[in-house]
Write a protein that holds these residues in place. Structure first.
Motif, PDB file in Angstrom:
ATOM      1  N   ALA A 285       0.831  -1.201   0.000  1.00  0.00           N
ATOM      2  CA  ALA A 285       0.000   0.000   0.000  1.00  0.00           C
ATOM      3  C   ALA A 285       0.869   1.254   0.000  1.00  0.00           C
ATOM      4  CB  ALA A 285      -0.933  -0.001   1.212  1.00  0.00           C
ATOM      5  N   ARG A 286       1.961   1.217   0.762  1.00  0.00           N
ATOM      6  CA  ARG A 286       2.869   2.365   0.783  1.00  0.00           C
ATOM      7  C   ARG A 286       3.623   2.504  -0.542  1.00  0.00           C
ATOM      8  NH1 ARG A 286       3.928   0.671   6.357  1.00  0.00           N
ATOM      9  NH2 ARG A 286       5.759  -0.461   5.631  1.00  0.00           N
ATOM     10  N   GLN A 287       3.946   1.360  -1.161  1.00  0.00           N
ATOM     11  CA  GLN A 287       4.690   1.404  -2.417  1.00  0.00           C
ATOM     12  C   GLN A 287       3.852   1.969  -3.568  1.00  0.00           C
ATOM     13  OE1 GLN A 287       8.032   0.716  -2.652  1.00  0.00           O
ATOM     14  NE2 GLN A 287       7.732   0.656  -0.442  1.00  0.00           N
ATOM     15  N   ILE A 288       2.529   1.785  -3.495  1.00  0.00           N
ATOM     16  CA  ILE A 288       1.667   2.255  -4.587  1.00  0.00           C
ATOM     17  C   ILE A 288       1.861   3.744  -4.815  1.00  0.00           C
ATOM     18  CG2 ILE A 288      -0.722   2.632  -5.308  1.00  0.00           C
ATOM     19  CD1 ILE A 288      -1.381   0.023  -3.714  1.00  0.00           C
ATOM     20  N   GLU A 289       1.806   4.518  -3.728  1.00  0.00           N
ATOM     21  CA  GLU A 289       1.925   5.965  -3.863  1.00  0.00           C
ATOM     22  C   GLU A 289       3.294   6.357  -4.399  1.00  0.00           C
ATOM     23  OE1 GLU A 289       0.523   9.756  -1.266  1.00  0.00           O
ATOM     24  OE2 GLU A 289       1.882   8.384  -0.263  1.00  0.00           O
ATOM     25  N   THR A 290       4.337   5.667  -3.955  1.00  0.00           N
ATOM     26  CA  THR A 290       5.686   5.948  -4.440  1.00  0.00           C
ATOM     27  C   THR A 290       5.797   5.662  -5.936  1.00  0.00           C
ATOM     28  OG1 THR A 290       6.632   5.417  -2.271  1.00  0.00           O
ATOM     29  CG2 THR A 290       8.124   5.354  -4.167  1.00  0.00           C
ATOM     30  N   LEU A 291       5.263   4.517  -6.362  1.00  0.00           N
ATOM     31  CA  LEU A 291       5.364   4.133  -7.764  1.00  0.00           C
ATOM     32  C   LEU A 291       4.505   4.997  -8.672  1.00  0.00           C
ATOM     33  CD1 LEU A 291       5.402   0.242  -7.378  1.00  0.00           C
ATOM     34  CD2 LEU A 291       7.324   1.751  -7.900  1.00  0.00           C
ATOM     35  N   GLU A 292       3.432   5.591  -8.124  1.00  0.00           N
ATOM     36  CA  GLU A 292       2.593   6.482  -8.926  1.00  0.00           C
ATOM     37  C   GLU A 292       3.404   7.631  -9.521  1.00  0.00           C
ATOM     38  OE1 GLU A 292      -0.993   6.925  -9.600  1.00  0.00           O
ATOM     39  OE2 GLU A 292      -0.752   4.769  -9.439  1.00  0.00           O
ATOM     40  N   ARG A 293       4.500   7.984  -8.883  1.00  0.00           N
ATOM     41  CA  ARG A 293       5.318   9.115  -9.347  1.00  0.00           C
ATOM     42  C   ARG A 293       6.360   8.701 -10.377  1.00  0.00           C
ATOM     43  NH1 ARG A 293       4.860  10.302  -3.638  1.00  0.00           N
ATOM     44  NH2 ARG A 293       6.866   9.313  -3.218  1.00  0.00           N
ATOM     45  N   GLU A 294       6.466   7.399 -10.630  1.00  0.00           N
ATOM     46  CA  GLU A 294       7.444   6.914 -11.609  1.00  0.00           C
ATOM     47  C   GLU A 294       6.956   7.184 -13.032  1.00  0.00           C
ATOM     48  OE1 GLU A 294      10.494   5.377 -11.174  1.00  0.00           O
ATOM     49  OE2 GLU A 294      10.294   5.979  -9.077  1.00  0.00           O
ATOM     50  N   PRO A 295       7.864   7.470 -13.972  1.00  0.00           N
ATOM     51  CA  PRO A 295       7.448   7.697 -15.371  1.00  0.00           C
ATOM     52  C   PRO A 295       7.099   6.385 -16.063  1.00  0.00           C
ATOM     53  CG  PRO A 295       9.836   7.803 -15.169  1.00  0.00           C
ATOM     54  CD  PRO A 295       9.307   7.648 -13.767  1.00  0.00           C
TER      55      PRO A 295
ATOM     56  N   GLU B 277      -7.195   5.596  -8.795  1.00  0.00           N
ATOM     57  CA  GLU B 277      -6.777   6.807  -8.096  1.00  0.00           C
ATOM     58  C   GLU B 277      -6.337   6.418  -6.694  1.00  0.00           C
ATOM     59  OE1 GLU B 277      -8.520  11.198  -6.727  1.00  0.00           O
ATOM     60  OE2 GLU B 277      -9.836   9.710  -7.648  1.00  0.00           O
ATOM     61  N   VAL B 278      -5.189   6.925  -6.296  1.00  0.00           N
ATOM     62  CA  VAL B 278      -4.659   6.661  -4.966  1.00  0.00           C
ATOM     63  C   VAL B 278      -4.878   7.899  -4.112  1.00  0.00           C
ATOM     64  CG1 VAL B 278      -2.619   6.028  -3.619  1.00  0.00           C
ATOM     65  CG2 VAL B 278      -2.933   5.103  -5.920  1.00  0.00           C
ATOM     66  N   VAL B 279      -5.586   7.726  -2.989  1.00  0.00           N
ATOM     67  CA  VAL B 279      -5.943   8.849  -2.128  1.00  0.00           C
ATOM     68  C   VAL B 279      -5.307   8.648  -0.761  1.00  0.00           C
ATOM     69  CG1 VAL B 279      -7.831  10.135  -1.063  1.00  0.00           C
ATOM     70  CG2 VAL B 279      -8.116   9.154  -3.352  1.00  0.00           C
ATOM     71  N   ASP B 280      -4.593   9.674  -0.289  1.00  0.00           N
ATOM     72  CA  ASP B 280      -4.015   9.633   1.053  1.00  0.00           C
ATOM     73  C   ASP B 280      -5.118   9.908   2.057  1.00  0.00           C
ATOM     74  OD1 ASP B 280      -2.620   9.877   3.393  1.00  0.00           O
ATOM     75  OD2 ASP B 280      -1.070  11.190   2.587  1.00  0.00           O
ATOM     76  N   THR B 281      -5.406   8.931   2.923  1.00  0.00           N
ATOM     77  CA  THR B 281      -6.478   9.072   3.908  1.00  0.00           C
ATOM     78  C   THR B 281      -5.943   9.232   5.318  1.00  0.00           C
ATOM     79  OG1 THR B 281      -6.622   6.657   3.965  1.00  0.00           O
ATOM     80  CG2 THR B 281      -8.183   7.820   2.546  1.00  0.00           C
ATOM     81  N   THR B 282      -4.699   9.676   5.420  1.00  0.00           N
ATOM     82  CA  THR B 282      -4.114   9.906   6.731  1.00  0.00           C
ATOM     83  C   THR B 282      -4.891  10.990   7.465  1.00  0.00           C
ATOM     84  OG1 THR B 282      -1.949   9.388   5.798  1.00  0.00           O
ATOM     85  CG2 THR B 282      -1.987  10.461   7.955  1.00  0.00           C
TER      86      THR B 282
END
Length: 244
Positions: A155-165, A174-179
Motif C-alpha cells: 500500500a505504501r509502495q503504490i503511492e511511491t510508484l505512482e510518481r514513476e514515469p 486513483e490513490v488517495v491519502d487518507t491519513t
C-alpha cells in the motif's frame, strides 16, 4: 480469516497490558505505551481497508469480508488488465523483451489461471520496474491471504510508484491519502479502482488451458515460474474477442 492484529480497543489494551506488576519498571511502561500505539495504528489501517475501494457510483452490493472483497477485486482487476487493447501486444513483446508492462499483463493471466507463485514473481518484477498497478495487485493478493503487514508494505509502495514515469495503467485508478494525522508514522492509502463490469470476463477455464503448456523455470526459493511464449498473445486476443 482473522487478522493477526486485534480488531477492538479492548483487545489492543489486553495485549499491551503488563501482567506481572511486581517487576513493573519505567522500561516496561514505555514498552506498553509503544505496543498500544502500534496496535491503534494497525486498527486504524484495517478500518481504512474496510472502506469501499470502488467509487460510490457503483451499484450497491452485499458487503463482503475484507479478504473476500480483496479476492474479488484482484480477479476483476486482472480481467480489466487483459481487456486492455494493449495487453496482447505487451504479452507478445514480453516473450523477447522482459519489460515491466508485459510482466503485469502476463502476471494477470497467471493469476486468473491460479498460477499464483509465478504471478507473484512477475508482479514483483513489474512493481520493481516502476509499475504502480503491479503494486496494487500485490496489495490485494496479500489482503486476500490475510498477510496484513505485506499488504501494508505494498500500500505504501503504490503511492511511491505512482510518481514513476512510463506508467502502464490499463485499469484506471486513483490513490488517495487518507491519513487523518500528519504525525502518523506511515499514513494510510485508499485505492479507487474503475473495475470492469462483471459481464466483461475472459473464461478462466480457457485461460488455464492457454497457460497449461508454458515452459516453467524453477528458481530456488521461489518455486515454479511460468515463462511466456510466442503463441500466447494470439490466444489472449482470441479469448478477449470471444467474450463480447
Amino acid at each position: 480469516m482473522r487478522p493477526h492484529q486485534p480488531r477492538t480497543l479492548n483487545e489492543a489494551l489486553t495485549r499491551a497490558r503488563i501482567v506481572d506488576a511486581d517487576t513493573y519498571t519505567p522500561a516496561h511502561r514505555e514498552a506498553s505505551r509503544r505496543r498500544i500505539a502500534e496496535q491503534l495504528h494497525e486498527m486504524r489501517w484495517l478500518q481504512l481497508l474496510a472502506e469501499p475501494t470502488t467509487p460510490a457510483r457503483r451499484p450497491h452490493r452485499q458487503p463482503l469480508l475484507l479478504h473476500e472483497r480483496a479476492a474479488h477485486e484482484l480477479r476483476a482487476l486482472c480481467q480489466g488488465i487483459l481487456h486492455d487493447t494493449d495487453a496482447a501486444r505487451r504479452i507478445a513483446r514480453f516473450d523477447t523483451t522482459r519489460d515491466p508492462g508485459g510482466a503485469l499483463a502476463f502476471a494477470s493471466l497467471l493469476l486468473l489461471a491460479d498460477r499464483e507463485e509465478g504471478a507473484q514473481f512477475w508482479l514483483q518484477f513489474a512493481a520493481g520496474g516502476g509499475q504502480a498497478t503491479g503494486a496494487i495487485c500485490l496489495y490485494l493478493m496479500h489482503l486476500r491471504r490475510g498477510e496484513w503487514r505485506d499488504a501494508k508494505y505494498w500500500a505504501r509502495q503504490i503511492e511511491t510508484l505512482e510518481r514513476e514515469p512510463c506508467q502502464y495503467a490499463p485499469v484506471p485508478h486513483e490513490v488517495v491519502d487518507t491519513t487523518t494525522s500528519p504525525a502518523g508514522p506511515d499514513g494510510a492509502l485508499t485505492v479507487f479502482l474503475d473495475l470492469p463490469d462483471d459481464a466483461a470476463t475472459v473464461p478462466e477455464d480457457a485461460v488455464k488451458d492457454a497457460v497449461q503448456d508454458l515452459d516453467v523455470d524453477r528458481i530456488d526459493g521461489l518455486g515454479p515460474i511460468p515463462q511466456p511464449n510466442a503463441h500466447l498473445a494470439h490466444q489472449i486476443e482470441d479469448l478477449v474477442a470471444t467474450d463480447h
